[in-house]
Design an enzyme around this catalytic site. Structure first.
Site, PDB file in Angstrom:
ATOM      1  CG  ASP A  58      53.151  25.897 -84.020  1.00  0.00           C
ATOM      2  OD1 ASP A  58      52.043  26.453 -84.000  1.00  0.00           O
ATOM      3  OD2 ASP A  58      53.536  25.056 -83.178  1.00  0.00           O
ATOM      4  CG  MET A  89      56.648  16.323 -79.349  1.00  0.00           C
ATOM      5  SD  MET A  89      55.659  17.799 -79.713  1.00  0.00           S
ATOM      6  CE  MET A  89      55.410  18.464 -78.084  1.00  0.00           C
ATOM      7  CD  GLU A 182      49.301  18.430 -73.897  1.00  0.00           C
ATOM      8  OE1 GLU A 182      50.031  18.291 -74.897  1.00  0.00           O
ATOM      9  OE2 GLU A 182      49.097  19.526 -73.343  1.00  0.00           O
ATOM     10  CE  LYS A 184      43.536  23.325 -71.455  1.00  0.00           C
ATOM     11  NZ  LYS A 184      43.941  24.302 -72.490  1.00  0.00           N
ATOM     12  CD  GLU A 218      50.062  22.058 -70.420  1.00  0.00           C
ATOM     13  OE1 GLU A 218      50.291  21.734 -71.602  1.00  0.00           O
ATOM     14  OE2 GLU A 218      49.491  23.118 -70.090  1.00  0.00           O
ATOM     15  CG  HIS A 221      46.643  20.530 -69.494  1.00  0.00           C
ATOM     16  ND1 HIS A 221      46.841  20.004 -70.740  1.00  0.00           N
ATOM     17  CD2 HIS A 221      46.745  21.873 -69.637  1.00  0.00           C
ATOM     18  CE1 HIS A 221      47.057  20.986 -71.607  1.00  0.00           C
ATOM     19  NE2 HIS A 221      47.010  22.130 -70.954  1.00  0.00           N
ATOM     20  CG  ASP A 246      53.328  19.572 -72.820  1.00  0.00           C
ATOM     21  OD1 ASP A 246      54.355  19.122 -73.381  1.00  0.00           O
ATOM     22  OD2 ASP A 246      52.290  19.864 -73.446  1.00  0.00           O
ATOM     23  CG  ASP A 258      49.578  27.158 -71.062  1.00  0.00           C
ATOM     24  OD1 ASP A 258      49.535  26.028 -70.549  1.00  0.00           O
ATOM     25  OD2 ASP A 258      48.916  27.453 -72.081  1.00  0.00           O
TER      26      ASP A 258
HETATM   27  C1  GCO Z   1      47.142  23.729 -74.494  1.00  0.00           C
HETATM   28  C2  GCO Z   1      47.956  22.515 -74.824  1.00  0.00           C
HETATM   29  C3  GCO Z   1      48.760  22.643 -76.049  1.00  0.00           C
HETATM   30  C4  GCO Z   1      49.371  21.325 -76.466  1.00  0.00           C
HETATM   31  C5  GCO Z   1      49.948  21.469 -77.807  1.00  0.00           C
HETATM   32  C6  GCO Z   1      50.640  20.219 -78.275  1.00  0.00           C
HETATM   33  O1  GCO Z   1      46.511  23.691 -73.486  1.00  0.00           O
HETATM   34  O2  GCO Z   1      47.135  24.697 -75.248  1.00  0.00           O
HETATM   35  O3  GCO Z   1      48.763  22.221 -73.733  1.00  0.00           O
HETATM   36  O4  GCO Z   1      49.757  23.604 -75.871  1.00  0.00           O
HETATM   37  O5  GCO Z   1      50.333  20.871 -75.572  1.00  0.00           O
HETATM   38  O6  GCO Z   1      48.924  21.790 -78.670  1.00  0.00           O
HETATM   39  O7  GCO Z   1      49.740  19.378 -78.831  1.00  0.00           O
HETATM   40 MN    MN Z   2      50.487  21.089 -73.484  1.00  0.00          MN
HETATM   41 MN    MN Z   3      48.190  24.244 -71.108  1.00  0.00          MN
END
Ligand code: GCO
Ligand code: MN
Ligand code: MN
Length: 388
Positions: A58, A89, A182, A184, A218, A221, A246, A258
């Site tokens: 980024d 972070m 994290e 998902k 998150e 997720h 998150d 999101d």
């Molecule tokens: C997503 C994820 C990402 C991560 C980010 C940090 O589903 O796209 O949540 O946004 O949080 O890549 O590692």
């Molecule tokens: Mn995330």
């Molecule tokens: Mn997400």
């Protein structure tokens, strides 16, 4: 209301990739121009945010030369200093590049696994330059569509080896990182390994440095997996493993949306904020969300301000909940028991076991206790809807 004004002490953070999201989706091209990291820092600071987080790429494009890297890093450093933002972070992009098409640490190809570890060490160096203390691992590509192609036990072993190595790397460099994993359940892979925060909480004790490693749950997720996020966070906090969070929102068990924090799951997010505020959680309140694709560039800042404002509204509602005499009276009733009943501590001794076995507990009597949850929940609805 001044209590709804975001301030640094609230520890609100955003990722460069969140407010910087140009509105691309799997079916459509970007709808907004990319924003420079410096502009993001300036605008977030004006809104009252505390920090900004990034993936290595980024900030520094994957193919940047060493000179470009140094220039970008210096510019970003100056912007952070000028606008008083920190970088709590950092994380690695282990999902965009085609090299990671079959995973990073869990790729079948050992060269890809090495490249993932190499890229992470370099990204950890970059995060450390900016003082980041939490390092997030989101295994976006660590999964499979074809289970015939990879033994899932093998994948977990590779993932574990990589994390163990990277913990040692952080220790050897004196970076002091705490790793936050994290989960998902799917997307972009058909299935992602370790699909929920609960799965990670089971995996962490199998690592060489379990104390260094926690979770970064998150909202969306866990909701994609149909779970109650408030319960997920309660377990993580109770295990001493909530290293980062998150915040966003989501419409049910669907693709990862999101959405602006707290914009959909109002009751669940209220209990989440109440829990975070009352638990002593001291980490960032990080918003991993992005503006609707239909927003123009200014709408992005409405989105960012909205995330923080909604958090503070929930916080204010939590205070009202605690001060509300009717709610508190109902809670006292719900938690009360027969006068004279003495709670016996559940510390095991053979005598205590015998004592409990002989207690005169009448199940028919127990079933008679009134539990006015309808009234309680309606009071909560009244509170949240602003009619109390
Ligand atoms: C997503 C994820 C990402 C991560 C980010 C940090 O589903 O796209 O949540 O946004 O949080 O890549 O590692
Ligand atoms: Mn995330
Ligand atoms: Mn997400």
């Amino acid at each position: 209301m001044s209590s709804l004004q975001p301030r640094k002490e609230h520890k609100f953070t955003f990722g460069l990739w969140t407010v910087g999201n140009p509105g691309r989706d799997p079916f459509g091209e970007p709808t907004r121009e990319p924003l420079s990291p410096v502009t993001i820092v300036k605008r977030l600071s004006e809104l009252g945010a505390y920090g900004v987080n990034f993936h290595d790429n980024d900030l520094v494009p994957i193919d940047a030369s060493a000179t470009e890297r140094d220039r970008i890093v210096a510019e970003f450093r100056t912007a952070l200093d000028d606008y008083g933002l920190c970088v709590p972070m950092a994380t690695t992009n282990l999902f965009s590049d085609p090299a990671f098409k079959d995973g990073a640490y869990t790729s079948n190809d050992p060269r890809v696994r090495m490249y993932a570890v190499q890229k992470t060490m370099r990204a950890m160096d970059l995060g450390a330059e900016f003082g980041a203390k939490v390092y997030v691992f989101w295994g976006g590509r660590e999964g499979a569509e074809v289970d015939g192609a990879k033994d899932a036990r093998e994948a977990l072993k590779w993932f574990r080896e990589a994390l163990n190595f990277l913990c040692e790397y952080s220790i050897s460099q004196g970076y002091g990182y705490r790793f936050a994993l994290e989960a998902k359940p799917n997307e972009p892979r058909g299935d992602i390994y370790l699909p929920t925060t609960g799965a990670y909480l089971g995996f962490i004790p199998t690592l060489d440095h379990p104390d260094m490693v926690g979770v970064n749950p998150e909202v969306g997720h866990e909701q994609m997996a149909g779970l109650n996020f408030y319960h997920v966070i309660a377990q993580a906090i109770e295990a001493g493993k909530l290293f980062h969070i998150d915040l966003n929102d989501q419409k049910g068990c669907r693709f990862d949306q999101d959405l602006r924090f707290g914009s959909e799951s109002i009751k669940n997010m209220f209990f989440l904020v109440k829990l975070l505020e009352e638990s002593g959680y001291e980490g960032s309140r990080h918003f991993d969300a992005h503006a609707y694709r239909s927003e123009d560039p200014e709408g992005v800042w409405d989105f960012a301000a909205g995330c923080m404002r909604t958090y503070l509204i929930y916080r204010e509602k939590a205070r009202q909940f605690n001060d509300d005499p009717d709610i508190q009276a109902l809670l006292a009733e719900i938690r009360s028991t027969e006068p004279g009943f003495e709670q016996i501590p559940l510390e095991f001794t053979p005598e205590r076991a015998e004592q409990i076995k002989n207690l005169p507990l009448d199940r028919r009597e127990l079933a008679k206790k009134r539990l006015p949850y309808e009234r309680l929940d309606q009071l909560i609805i009244d509170l949240l809807m602003g009619v109390r």
